[in-house]
Design a protein around this motif. Sequence first.
Motif, PDB file in Angstrom:
ATOM      1  N   GLU A   4       0.817  -1.019   0.151  1.00 51.07           N
ATOM      2  CA  GLU A   4       0.082  -0.187  -0.126  1.00 51.07           C
ATOM      3  C   GLU A   4       0.893   1.371  -0.049  1.00 51.07           C
ATOM      4  O   GLU A   4       1.984   1.264   0.492  1.00 51.07           O
ATOM      5  CB  GLU A   4      -0.951   0.034   1.145  1.00 51.07           C
ATOM      6  CG  GLU A   4      -0.524   0.468   2.605  1.00 51.07           C
ATOM      7  CD  GLU A   4      -1.596   0.538   3.458  1.00 51.07           C
ATOM      8  OE1 GLU A   4      -1.784   1.585   4.162  1.00 51.07           O
ATOM      9  OE2 GLU A   4      -2.157  -0.566   3.991  1.00 51.07           O
ATOM     10  N   ARG A   5       0.458   2.194  -0.660  1.00 50.29           N
ATOM     11  CA  ARG A   5       1.076   3.629  -0.710  1.00 50.29           C
ATOM     12  C   ARG A   5       1.016   4.412   0.458  1.00 50.29           C
ATOM     13  O   ARG A   5      -0.331   4.579   1.068  1.00 50.29           O
ATOM     14  CB  ARG A   5       0.804   4.133  -1.694  1.00 50.29           C
ATOM     15  CG  ARG A   5       1.604   5.434  -2.400  1.00 50.29           C
ATOM     16  CD  ARG A   5       1.015   6.260  -3.631  1.00 50.29           C
ATOM     17  NE  ARG A   5       1.621   5.446  -4.639  1.00 50.29           N
ATOM     18  CZ  ARG A   5       2.818   5.622  -5.378  1.00 50.29           C
ATOM     19  NH1 ARG A   5       3.924   6.453  -4.545  1.00 50.29           N
ATOM     20  NH2 ARG A   5       3.275   5.050  -6.231  1.00 50.29           N
ATOM     21  N   LEU A   6       1.859   4.978   1.086  1.00 52.59           N
ATOM     22  CA  LEU A   6       1.637   5.982   2.214  1.00 52.59           C
ATOM     23  C   LEU A   6       2.051   7.235   1.889  1.00 52.59           C
ATOM     24  O   LEU A   6       1.671   8.029   2.623  1.00 52.59           O
ATOM     25  CB  LEU A   6       2.697   5.201   3.349  1.00 52.59           C
ATOM     26  CG  LEU A   6       2.616   3.945   3.934  1.00 52.59           C
ATOM     27  CD1 LEU A   6       3.904   3.820   4.950  1.00 52.59           C
ATOM     28  CD2 LEU A   6       1.427   3.700   4.600  1.00 52.59           C
ATOM     29  N   GLY A   7       2.428   7.612   0.855  1.00 55.87           N
ATOM     30  CA  GLY A   7       2.852   8.776   0.125  1.00 55.87           C
ATOM     31  C   GLY A   7       3.357   8.690  -1.055  1.00 55.87           C
ATOM     32  O   GLY A   7       3.694   7.592  -1.623  1.00 55.87           O
ATOM     33  N   LYS A   8       3.618  10.052  -1.563  1.00 64.85           N
ATOM     34  CA  LYS A   8       4.272   9.966  -3.065  1.00 64.85           C
ATOM     35  C   LYS A   8       5.866   9.081  -3.139  1.00 64.85           C
ATOM     36  O   LYS A   8       5.788   8.225  -4.079  1.00 64.85           O
ATOM     37  CB  LYS A   8       4.584  11.405  -3.262  1.00 64.85           C
ATOM     38  CG  LYS A   8       5.014  11.257  -4.534  1.00 64.85           C
ATOM     39  CD  LYS A   8       5.378  13.110  -4.946  1.00 64.85           C
ATOM     40  CE  LYS A   8       6.223  13.263  -6.183  1.00 64.85           C
ATOM     41  NZ  LYS A   8       7.588  13.654  -6.200  1.00 64.85           N
ATOM     42  N   ASP A   9       6.499   9.177  -1.998  1.00 66.04           N
ATOM     43  CA  ASP A   9       7.655   8.398  -1.908  1.00 66.04           C
ATOM     44  C   ASP A   9       7.696   7.464  -0.934  1.00 66.04           C
ATOM     45  O   ASP A   9       8.936   7.287  -0.546  1.00 66.04           O
ATOM     46  CB  ASP A   9       8.801   9.582  -1.692  1.00 66.04           C
ATOM     47  CG  ASP A   9       8.900  10.640  -2.783  1.00 66.04           C
ATOM     48  OD1 ASP A   9       8.424  10.208  -3.997  1.00 66.04           O
ATOM     49  OD2 ASP A   9       9.180  11.894  -2.383  1.00 66.04           O
ATOM     50  N   ILE A  75       8.711  -0.948   5.375  1.00 66.27           N
ATOM     51  CA  ILE A  75       8.620   0.533   4.891  1.00 66.27           C
ATOM     52  C   ILE A  75       9.763   0.987   3.845  1.00 66.27           C
ATOM     53  O   ILE A  75      10.827   0.900   4.273  1.00 66.27           O
ATOM     54  CB  ILE A  75       8.334   1.344   6.266  1.00 66.27           C
ATOM     55  CG1 ILE A  75       7.340   1.015   7.189  1.00 66.27           C
ATOM     56  CG2 ILE A  75       8.176   2.950   5.544  1.00 66.27           C
ATOM     57  CD1 ILE A  75       6.033   0.990   6.772  1.00 66.27           C
ATOM     58  N   VAL A  76       9.370   1.461   2.617  1.00 64.64           N
ATOM     59  CA  VAL A  76      10.389   1.928   1.974  1.00 64.64           C
ATOM     60  C   VAL A  76      10.056   3.046   1.401  1.00 64.64           C
ATOM     61  O   VAL A  76       8.937   3.721   1.131  1.00 64.64           O
ATOM     62  CB  VAL A  76      10.230   0.886   0.410  1.00 64.64           C
ATOM     63  CG1 VAL A  76      11.325   1.510  -0.693  1.00 64.64           C
ATOM     64  CG2 VAL A  76      10.461  -0.426   1.069  1.00 64.64           C
ATOM     65  N   SER A  77      11.146   4.165   1.811  1.00 64.61           N
ATOM     66  CA  SER A  77      11.017   5.687   1.476  1.00 64.61           C
ATOM     67  C   SER A  77      12.146   5.770   0.581  1.00 64.61           C
ATOM     68  O   SER A  77      13.184   5.585   0.808  1.00 64.61           O
ATOM     69  CB  SER A  77      11.313   6.197   2.770  1.00 64.61           C
ATOM     70  OG  SER A  77      10.453   5.739   3.763  1.00 64.61           O
ATOM     71  N   LYS A  78      11.682   6.789  -0.416  1.00 64.70           N
ATOM     72  CA  LYS A  78      12.962   6.986  -1.557  1.00 64.70           C
ATOM     73  C   LYS A  78      13.127   8.530  -1.451  1.00 64.70           C
ATOM     74  O   LYS A  78      12.437   9.342  -1.120  1.00 64.70           O
ATOM     75  CB  LYS A  78      12.603   6.608  -3.065  1.00 64.70           C
ATOM     76  CG  LYS A  78      11.413   7.183  -3.485  1.00 64.70           C
ATOM     77  CD  LYS A  78      11.147   6.616  -4.885  1.00 64.70           C
ATOM     78  CE  LYS A  78       9.802   7.359  -5.482  1.00 64.70           C
ATOM     79  NZ  LYS A  78       9.398   6.726  -6.684  1.00 64.70           N
ATOM     80  N   GLY A  79      14.291   8.889  -1.989  1.00 67.13           N
ATOM     81  CA  GLY A  79      14.953  10.178  -2.067  1.00 67.13           C
ATOM     82  C   GLY A  79      14.989  11.064  -0.699  1.00 67.13           C
ATOM     83  O   GLY A  79      15.118  12.410  -0.916  1.00 67.13           O
TER      84      GLY A  79
END
Length: 196
Positions: A4-9, A75-79
Amino acid sequence: MRVERLGKDKIKIFLTLDDLSDRGIKKEDLWTDVPKVHDLFNEIMEEAYEELGFELSGPVAVEIFALPAQGMVVIVSKGKEQIWADEETDEDLFALEVTLEESDSIIFAFKDFEDLIEAAKRVNSYLMYGGELYFYKGHYILVFDQMDVLDKNVDDFIALLSEYGEVSPISKAVLEEYGKVVVKEDAVKILINHFS
């Protein structure tokens, strides 16, 4: 596997113990078997791209929460990481920073108060001690210690909670610091006494 998407990134992936065993991975492998974990991460990212259009490039932070008798939340966060800000990076490559945490707590979040009450009614008979209740970011969150579940029925207990809420990757420490304590002790029995 649920993505599931938690936000744009940022995305969240929930892997059950069955998802892990289907891939020949045990929870302990997350800390020791790097090739298996690498393959699992690639598979997760392929699914995230297919389902959500979430594509990796540049720096990536990965938090893995191993949950008792449930599996794990990734949880994967990019940038976001500054350590690569001054370095030139190839668009096709990604840098990876991984944080692993394991918890003996069972933590479930409920969007709806009625679902919380129904879950409390269903799990009451499984408990010696009724846990703690917090309110955090629009969710009611129940926190239990595995030792509070009678006769080692942790799998059944978690299955019942899953019918009404979802596993939360938020740690008890975060809840204690940033959440609002609704009921500090024996939350399930207090909920039942007041709302049944």
